[in-house]
Write an enzyme that holds these catalytic residues in place. Structure first.
Site, PDB file in Angstrom:
ATOM      1  N   GLY A   1       0.754  -1.249   0.000  1.00 44.83           N
ATOM      2  CA  GLY A   1       0.000   0.000   0.000  1.00 44.83           C
ATOM      3  C   GLY A   1       0.775   1.284   0.000  1.00 44.83           C
TER       4      GLY A   1
ATOM      5  N   GLY B   1       3.635  -3.651  -3.744  1.00 40.73           N
ATOM      6  CA  GLY B   1       3.521  -3.801  -5.194  1.00 40.73           C
ATOM      7  C   GLY B   1       3.955  -2.511  -5.860  1.00 40.73           C
ATOM      8  N   ARG B   2       3.048  -1.545  -5.833  1.00 42.22           N
ATOM      9  CA  ARG B   2       3.279  -0.261  -6.498  1.00 42.22           C
ATOM     10  C   ARG B   2       4.623   0.379  -6.121  1.00 42.22           C
ATOM     11  NH1 ARG B   2      -1.132   2.946  -7.977  1.00 42.22           N
ATOM     12  NH2 ARG B   2      -2.343   1.750  -6.459  1.00 42.22           N
TER      13      ARG B   2
ATOM     14  N   TYR C   1      -9.555   5.489 -12.299  1.00 41.35           N
ATOM     15  CA  TYR C   1      -9.440   6.146 -10.990  1.00 41.35           C
ATOM     16  C   TYR C   1      -9.245   7.649 -11.095  1.00 41.35           C
ATOM     17  CZ  TYR C   1      -7.428   1.441  -9.903  1.00 41.35           C
ATOM     18  OH  TYR C   1      -7.138   0.109  -9.780  1.00 41.35           O
TER      19      TYR C   1
ATOM     20  N   TYR D   1       0.304  -1.413 -12.194  1.00 44.92           N
ATOM     21  CA  TYR D   1      -1.092  -1.350 -12.612  1.00 44.92           C
ATOM     22  C   TYR D   1      -1.221  -0.675 -13.984  1.00 44.92           C
ATOM     23  CZ  TYR D   1      -1.335  -2.567  -7.720  1.00 44.92           C
ATOM     24  OH  TYR D   1      -1.120  -3.191  -6.521  1.00 44.92           O
TER      25      TYR D   1
ATOM     26  N   ARG E   1      -5.525   3.467 -15.759  1.00 43.17           N
ATOM     27  CA  ARG E   1      -5.650   4.178 -14.481  1.00 43.17           C
ATOM     28  C   ARG E   1      -6.312   5.548 -14.581  1.00 43.17           C
ATOM     29  NH1 ARG E   1      -2.037   5.609 -11.576  1.00 43.17           N
ATOM     30  NH2 ARG E   1      -2.918   5.003  -9.580  1.00 43.17           N
TER      31      ARG E   1
ATOM     32  N   CYS F   1     -12.696   4.429 -28.943  1.00 46.84           N
ATOM     33  CA  CYS F   1     -14.000   5.068 -29.115  1.00 46.84           C
ATOM     34  C   CYS F   1     -14.791   5.099 -27.821  1.00 46.84           C
ATOM     35  CB  CYS F   1     -14.773   4.350 -30.211  1.00 46.84           C
ATOM     36  SG  CYS F   1     -13.864   4.422 -31.754  1.00 46.84           S
TER      37      CYS F   1
ATOM     38  N   GLU G   1       3.807  -6.815   1.727  1.00 42.21           N
ATOM     39  CA  GLU G   1       3.389  -7.164   0.357  1.00 42.21           C
ATOM     40  C   GLU G   1       3.394  -5.926  -0.540  1.00 42.21           C
ATOM     41  OE1 GLU G   1      -0.564  -8.491   1.191  1.00 42.21           O
ATOM     42  OE2 GLU G   1       0.064 -10.365   2.111  1.00 42.21           O
TER      43      GLU G   1
END
Ligand code: PLP
Length: 397
Positions: free
Chosen positions: A224, A261-262, A302, A357, A298, A328, A259
């Site tokens: 996170g 990731g980003r 978001y 992501y 993304r 489109c 854990e």
């Protein structure tokens, strides 16, 4: 490496990743733990390219997976099964059997029916599956609602208020060894305070469980940590963050698992794209790129911000435009009302911080072949995923 050389050789759009950048961040985590027992499990869903996984496996990383497909990838890349944790709210029987057969480290479980299912499948094999309960510590991660997961009203985890009862249940099942507690409160967290609040609640819970006689040995604090998507945005530093976490966890003699990731891969990738046209109507100007929402979702999903920079730096006037792709959909944009240096048709731009992501969320929408991925290592680069061809689009139909 000169990005224009890469673009000339392998075409656009393409993702370009830096091996050194990823390894530096992994080592920042690993070294910050020092002699504290720990396991850094890279969250595969952020970017699951085999070459990236191989890089991290060689560096000693564990992996956090959320599907059988991710388990397959990690094994293909030489990941160590005993360092794999399996997260996710809906693991199927097939996926659980696959993971049991591989002897992964543990399952992060999210409900009592899931505990019962893993118990049954483990017993059939004469195994005891190591499990954690993913606990919902009920802290507000203050991030985008789609990536906030630690509040009571979302689908993830078990309420912290129910946790002790559910652990007793897990302990009563002979096919399970409830040796860990886990949480993951959300993603792109720019403030460490909610994470530390969660750490405190989880440490207290682990202490209570140990007092009840449960064999808790691992504390998995999830991922996170946020990254800077905008210039000047300040983010928690990996080393300081882990230091604070370590201090809060001391005493109980737990192995700390995380854990990320980003924060390992996000800033180590760009999406290279070429400007197809500039186009103006009575109210707005548009820059039309050859990359679109199917390549990088993304912004559309978001309202995420990615810096977009010309690859060739020069002093030029600024323009304000919507930066869009050829798909489109009105929702197909990479930036809205963005002020950038005047871009010209034919020139290359880099969409920054696209390593996490990005490619993994890409699709073939509008029958657009998925783009190539390139890995830069030392002073060399190589294609680590071929651009899809039209034939790839119809394979299987
Ligand atoms: C997505 C996810 C992560 C990684 O989150 P980042 O924000 O990319 O660090 C870790 N653990 C679980 C359970 C996840 O779902």
């Amino acid at each position: 490496m000169a990005l224009d050389e890469i673009a000339a050789a392998c075409g656009t759009p393409c993702y370009v990743y830096s091996a050194r950048g990823i390894l530096n961040r992994y080592q920042a985590y690993d070294e910050a733990f020092g002699r504290t027992p720990h396991l850094v499990c890279y969250a595969v869903k952020a970017n699951s390219n085999l070459s990236l996984l191989r890089l991290l496996a060689h560096a000693g990383a564990g992996f956090d997976i959320v599907s059988g497909g991710e388990l397959f990838r990690v094994l293909q890349a030489g990941g160590t099964p005993s360092k794999i944790v399996f997260s996710g709210v809906g693991k199927t029987s097939d996926e659980i059997e696959y993971a049991l057969n591989c002897r992964i480290h543990s399952f992060n479980c999210e409900s009592e029916p899931e505990l019962a299912l893993i118990n049954e499948l483990a017993l059939k094999r004469g195994l005891r599956a190591r499990v954690a309960l993913r606990v919902n510590p009920d802290v507000d991660a203050a991030t985008h609602p789609y990536i906030s997961t630690g509040l009571r009203d979302n689908k993830f985890g078990v309420d912290i208020a129910d946790a002790e009862r559910v652990y007793e249940y897990a302990q009563s099942l002979p096919g399970l060894a409830p040796e860990s507690v886990s949480c993951h409160i959300g993603s792109q967290l720019l403030d460490a305070a909610p994470l530390m609040e969660a750490v405190d609640r989880m440490v207290a819970l682990a202490g209570r469980l140990q007092k009840r006689g449960l064999p808790i040995r691992n504390l998995d604090l999830g991922g996170g940590l946020g990254i800077a998507y905008q210039p000047g945005q300040s983010t928690p530093l990996i080393a300081a963050f882990i230091e604070e976490m370590k201090q809060r966890v001391s005493e109980l003699g737990l192995t700390i698992m995380i854990e990320p990731g980003r924060s390992l891969v996000g800033e180590c990738g760009v999406l290279l794209s070429r400007v197809i046209h500039r186009k103006k109507n009575s109210v707005k100007e548009f820059v039309v790129l050859d990359a679109a929402m199917n390549d990088l979702l993304r912004p559309a999903l978001y309202q995420a911000h990615h810096e977009i920079l010309p690859v060739t730096q020069s002093s030029r006037p600024l323009m304000t435009a919507d930066i869009v792709g050829p798909v489109c959909e009105t929702g197909d944009f990479l930036a809205k009302g963005r002020t950038v240096p005047e871009l010209e048709a034919g020139e290359l731009v880099a969409v920054m911080s696209a390593g996490a992501y990005g490619f993994v969320m890409s699709s073939n929408y509008n029958s657009r072949p998925r783009v190539a991925e390139v890995l830069v290592e030392d002073n060399r680069w190589r294609i680590v995923r071929q651009r899809e061809k039209f034939e790839d689009l119809v394979r299987g139909e």
